[in-house]
Design a protein around this motif. Sequence first.
Motif, PDB file in Angstrom:
ATOM      1  N   VAL A  52       0.891  -1.112   0.025  1.00 26.17           N
ATOM      2  CA  VAL A  52      -0.069  -0.148   0.027  1.00 26.17           C
ATOM      3  C   VAL A  52       1.106   1.248   0.095  1.00 26.17           C
ATOM      4  CG1 VAL A  52      -1.572   1.346   1.411  1.00 26.17           C
ATOM      5  CG2 VAL A  52      -2.051  -1.121   0.842  1.00 26.17           C
ATOM      6  N   ALA A  53       2.103   1.127   0.860  1.00 23.00           N
ATOM      7  CA  ALA A  53       2.624   2.326   0.804  1.00 23.00           C
ATOM      8  C   ALA A  53       3.446   2.598  -0.615  1.00 23.00           C
ATOM      9  CB  ALA A  53       4.070   2.174   1.774  1.00 23.00           C
ATOM     10  N   ASN A  54       3.972   1.576  -1.218  1.00 25.69           N
ATOM     11  CA  ASN A  54       4.450   1.865  -2.719  1.00 25.69           C
ATOM     12  C   ASN A  54       3.377   2.418  -3.711  1.00 25.69           C
ATOM     13  OD1 ASN A  54       6.623   1.367  -4.513  1.00 25.69           O
ATOM     14  ND2 ASN A  54       5.409   0.051  -5.405  1.00 25.69           N
ATOM     15  N   ASP A  55       2.261   1.643  -3.240  1.00 23.90           N
ATOM     16  CA  ASP A  55       0.684   1.958  -4.251  1.00 23.90           C
ATOM     17  C   ASP A  55       0.572   3.672  -4.069  1.00 23.90           C
ATOM     18  OD1 ASP A  55       0.639  -0.609  -5.219  1.00 23.90           O
ATOM     19  OD2 ASP A  55      -1.135  -0.917  -4.199  1.00 23.90           O
ATOM     20  N   TRP A  56       0.747   4.013  -2.831  1.00 28.12           N
ATOM     21  CA  TRP A  56       0.384   5.443  -2.477  1.00 28.12           C
ATOM     22  C   TRP A  56       1.630   6.181  -3.343  1.00 28.12           C
ATOM     23  CZ3 TRP A  56       3.599   9.352  -0.425  1.00 28.12           C
ATOM     24  CH2 TRP A  56       2.925  10.419  -0.165  1.00 28.12           C
ATOM     25  N   LYS A  57       2.698   5.998  -3.177  1.00 28.36           N
ATOM     26  CA  LYS A  57       3.841   6.536  -3.782  1.00 28.36           C
ATOM     27  C   LYS A  57       3.572   6.844  -5.308  1.00 28.36           C
ATOM     28  CE  LYS A  57       7.850   4.974  -4.510  1.00 28.36           C
ATOM     29  NZ  LYS A  57       8.816   4.457  -5.087  1.00 28.36           N
ATOM     30  N   GLU A  58       2.998   5.886  -5.904  1.00 25.46           N
ATOM     31  CA  GLU A  58       2.538   5.611  -7.298  1.00 25.46           C
ATOM     32  C   GLU A  58       1.382   6.031  -7.676  1.00 25.46           C
ATOM     33  OE1 GLU A  58       3.341   1.683  -8.600  1.00 25.46           O
ATOM     34  OE2 GLU A  58       5.312   1.703  -8.078  1.00 25.46           O
ATOM     35  N   GLY A  59       0.609   6.766  -6.800  1.00 29.67           N
ATOM     36  CA  GLY A  59      -0.651   7.187  -6.907  1.00 29.67           C
ATOM     37  C   GLY A  59      -1.745   6.430  -7.042  1.00 29.67           C
ATOM     38  N   LYS A  60      -1.643   5.051  -6.596  1.00 29.64           N
ATOM     39  CA  LYS A  60      -2.674   4.079  -6.758  1.00 29.64           C
ATOM     40  C   LYS A  60      -3.227   3.841  -5.615  1.00 29.64           C
ATOM     41  CE  LYS A  60       0.227   2.035 -10.374  1.00 29.64           C
ATOM     42  NZ  LYS A  60       0.966   0.764 -10.586  1.00 29.64           N
ATOM     43  N   ALA A  61      -3.055   4.439  -4.545  1.00 27.31           N
ATOM     44  CA  ALA A  61      -3.716   4.433  -2.995  1.00 27.31           C
ATOM     45  C   ALA A  61      -3.713   5.727  -2.567  1.00 27.31           C
ATOM     46  CB  ALA A  61      -3.118   3.294  -2.291  1.00 27.31           C
ATOM     47  N   SER A  62      -4.748   5.523  -1.626  1.00 26.02           N
ATOM     48  CA  SER A  62      -5.145   6.946  -1.042  1.00 26.02           C
ATOM     49  C   SER A  62      -4.284   7.024   0.285  1.00 26.02           C
ATOM     50  CB  SER A  62      -6.551   7.049  -0.680  1.00 26.02           C
ATOM     51  OG  SER A  62      -7.079   6.312   0.052  1.00 26.02           O
ATOM     52  N   VAL A  63      -4.208   8.246   0.928  1.00 31.37           N
ATOM     53  CA  VAL A  63      -3.770   8.383   2.202  1.00 31.37           C
ATOM     54  C   VAL A  63      -4.706   7.604   3.375  1.00 31.37           C
ATOM     55  CG1 VAL A  63      -3.480   9.973   4.154  1.00 31.37           C
ATOM     56  CG2 VAL A  63      -2.728  10.612   1.773  1.00 31.37           C
ATOM     57  N   GLY A  64      -5.864   7.623   3.091  1.00 30.41           N
ATOM     58  CA  GLY A  64      -7.042   6.654   3.916  1.00 30.41           C
ATOM     59  C   GLY A  64      -6.568   5.229   3.703  1.00 30.41           C
ATOM     60  N   ASP A  65      -6.170   4.852   2.642  1.00 31.86           N
ATOM     61  CA  ASP A  65      -5.583   3.465   2.222  1.00 31.86           C
ATOM     62  C   ASP A  65      -4.408   3.049   3.167  1.00 31.86           C
ATOM     63  OD1 ASP A  65      -7.831   2.872   0.410  1.00 31.86           O
ATOM     64  OD2 ASP A  65      -6.525   3.611  -1.276  1.00 31.86           O
ATOM     65  N   ALA A  66      -3.431   4.198   3.078  1.00 26.20           N
ATOM     66  CA  ALA A  66      -2.289   3.987   3.921  1.00 26.20           C
ATOM     67  C   ALA A  66      -2.595   3.851   5.320  1.00 26.20           C
ATOM     68  CB  ALA A  66      -1.440   5.025   3.537  1.00 26.20           C
ATOM     69  N   ARG A  67      -3.395   4.619   6.097  1.00 27.07           N
ATOM     70  CA  ARG A  67      -3.767   4.788   7.207  1.00 27.07           C
ATOM     71  C   ARG A  67      -4.499   3.443   7.757  1.00 27.07           C
ATOM     72  NH1 ARG A  67      -7.070  10.268   8.809  1.00 27.07           N
ATOM     73  NH2 ARG A  67      -6.286   9.209  10.817  1.00 27.07           N
ATOM     74  N   TYR A  68      -5.322   2.998   6.970  1.00 29.58           N
ATOM     75  CA  TYR A  68      -5.861   1.464   7.357  1.00 29.58           C
ATOM     76  C   TYR A  68      -4.819   0.528   7.206  1.00 29.58           C
ATOM     77  CZ  TYR A  68     -10.586   3.387   6.861  1.00 29.58           C
ATOM     78  OH  TYR A  68     -11.726   4.245   7.233  1.00 29.58           O
ATOM     79  N   ALA A  69      -3.962   0.618   6.425  1.00 30.89           N
ATOM     80  CA  ALA A  69      -2.988  -0.418   6.363  1.00 30.89           C
ATOM     81  C   ALA A  69      -1.908  -0.136   7.727  1.00 30.89           C
ATOM     82  CB  ALA A  69      -2.055  -0.387   5.168  1.00 30.89           C
ATOM     83  N   SER A  70      -1.654   0.915   8.014  1.00 32.11           N
ATOM     84  CA  SER A  70      -1.033   1.095   9.178  1.00 32.11           C
ATOM     85  C   SER A  70      -1.602   0.495  10.437  1.00 32.11           C
ATOM     86  CB  SER A  70      -0.672   2.809   9.171  1.00 32.11           C
ATOM     87  OG  SER A  70       0.256   3.025  10.580  1.00 32.11           O
ATOM     88  N   VAL A  71      -2.856   1.012  10.602  1.00 34.81           N
ATOM     89  CA  VAL A  71      -3.477   0.397  11.596  1.00 34.81           C
ATOM     90  C   VAL A  71      -3.491  -1.171  11.875  1.00 34.81           C
ATOM     91  CG1 VAL A  71      -5.780   0.052  12.754  1.00 34.81           C
ATOM     92  CG2 VAL A  71      -5.108   2.306  12.096  1.00 34.81           C
ATOM     93  N   ASP A  72      -3.576  -1.841  10.402  1.00 34.13           N
ATOM     94  CA  ASP A  72      -3.403  -3.147  10.336  1.00 34.13           C
ATOM     95  C   ASP A  72      -2.175  -3.650  10.960  1.00 34.13           C
ATOM     96  OD1 ASP A  72      -6.131  -3.852   9.700  1.00 34.13           O
ATOM     97  OD2 ASP A  72      -5.461  -4.274   7.494  1.00 34.13           O
ATOM     98  N   ALA A  73      -1.026  -2.930  10.378  1.00 34.17           N
ATOM     99  CA  ALA A  73       0.214  -3.472  10.976  1.00 34.17           C
ATOM    100  C   ALA A  73       0.667  -3.180  12.311  1.00 34.17           C
ATOM    101  CB  ALA A  73       1.254  -2.481  10.155  1.00 34.17           C
ATOM    102  N   ILE A  74      -0.259  -2.255  13.025  1.00 34.78           N
ATOM    103  CA  ILE A  74       0.222  -1.944  14.382  1.00 34.78           C
ATOM    104  C   ILE A  74      -0.657  -3.006  15.162  1.00 34.78           C
ATOM    105  CG2 ILE A  74      -0.564  -0.367  16.156  1.00 34.78           C
ATOM    106  CD1 ILE A  74       1.962   0.340  14.433  1.00 34.78           C
ATOM    107  N   LYS A  75      -1.911  -3.537  14.588  1.00 38.09           N
ATOM    108  CA  LYS A  75      -2.411  -4.549  15.196  1.00 38.09           C
ATOM    109  C   LYS A  75      -1.722  -5.965  15.065  1.00 38.09           C
ATOM    110  CE  LYS A  75      -7.125  -3.226  13.755  1.00 38.09           C
ATOM    111  NZ  LYS A  75      -8.516  -3.671  12.752  1.00 38.09           N
ATOM    112  N   VAL A  76      -1.059  -6.112  13.917  1.00 37.28           N
ATOM    113  CA  VAL A  76       0.165  -7.323  13.993  1.00 37.28           C
ATOM    114  C   VAL A  76       1.116  -7.060  15.196  1.00 37.28           C
ATOM    115  CG1 VAL A  76       1.811  -8.386  12.742  1.00 37.28           C
ATOM    116  CG2 VAL A  76      -0.377  -7.727  11.638  1.00 37.28           C
ATOM    117  N   ALA A  77       1.582  -5.935  15.256  1.00 33.52           N
ATOM    118  CA  ALA A  77       2.638  -5.504  16.510  1.00 33.52           C
ATOM    119  C   ALA A  77       1.764  -5.809  17.839  1.00 33.52           C
ATOM    120  CB  ALA A  77       2.850  -4.073  16.587  1.00 33.52           C
ATOM    121  N   ASN A  78       0.440  -5.610  18.098  1.00 29.71           N
ATOM    122  CA  ASN A  78      -0.020  -5.819  19.311  1.00 29.71           C
ATOM    123  C   ASN A  78      -0.378  -7.090  19.541  1.00 29.71           C
ATOM    124  OD1 ASN A  78       0.091  -2.930  19.706  1.00 29.71           O
ATOM    125  ND2 ASN A  78      -2.112  -2.505  19.100  1.00 29.71           N
TER     126      ASN A  78
END
Length: 154
Positions: A52-78
């Motif tokens: 998703v981070a790469n997709d955002w950089k390429e204009g293929k994902a929104s900031v919202g998509d990145a935020r959701y993906a970030s929350v998912d990664a933090i869930k993995v951490a928890n």
Amino acid sequence: MRDKRFVSQHRGGPLTREQHFQLIQWACEVAQHVLYLYGETTNPRLLNALKVANDWKEGKASVGDARYASVDAIKVANEASNTVQTMVARSVGHAVATAHMADHSIVAAWYALKAVKIADKSVDNERIWQNNQLPPKIKELVLSARMDSKFEKI
């Protein structure tokens, strides 16, 4: 208080779009560099977050998509079974969160260093590697922010 140098131009700050893209690219490289510490099988949500981070950089994902993906990664951490996995997952989470707020890139690098330290690897070598990955247009920004930041103390 957030470092104003990391505020994007479209929000009234000095950070160019190119610099923002370079920051997320660097943060993802840093997170990927320690991904092996997670274990034999990497949680697919971490791999998706990096995509998703790469997709955002390429204009293929929104900031919202990145935020959701970030929350998912933090869930993995928890949910992680050990501290190294937690630090790796947090590094990934902050790397993708760089799309939302560019200074998350510094935090991604900090968590990568913490993962390396807890795994009893060389923090100095990792920091040197991280610094060597910095593109010239963001190098001074990142290095000075790291020196000014509580996140540099490992």
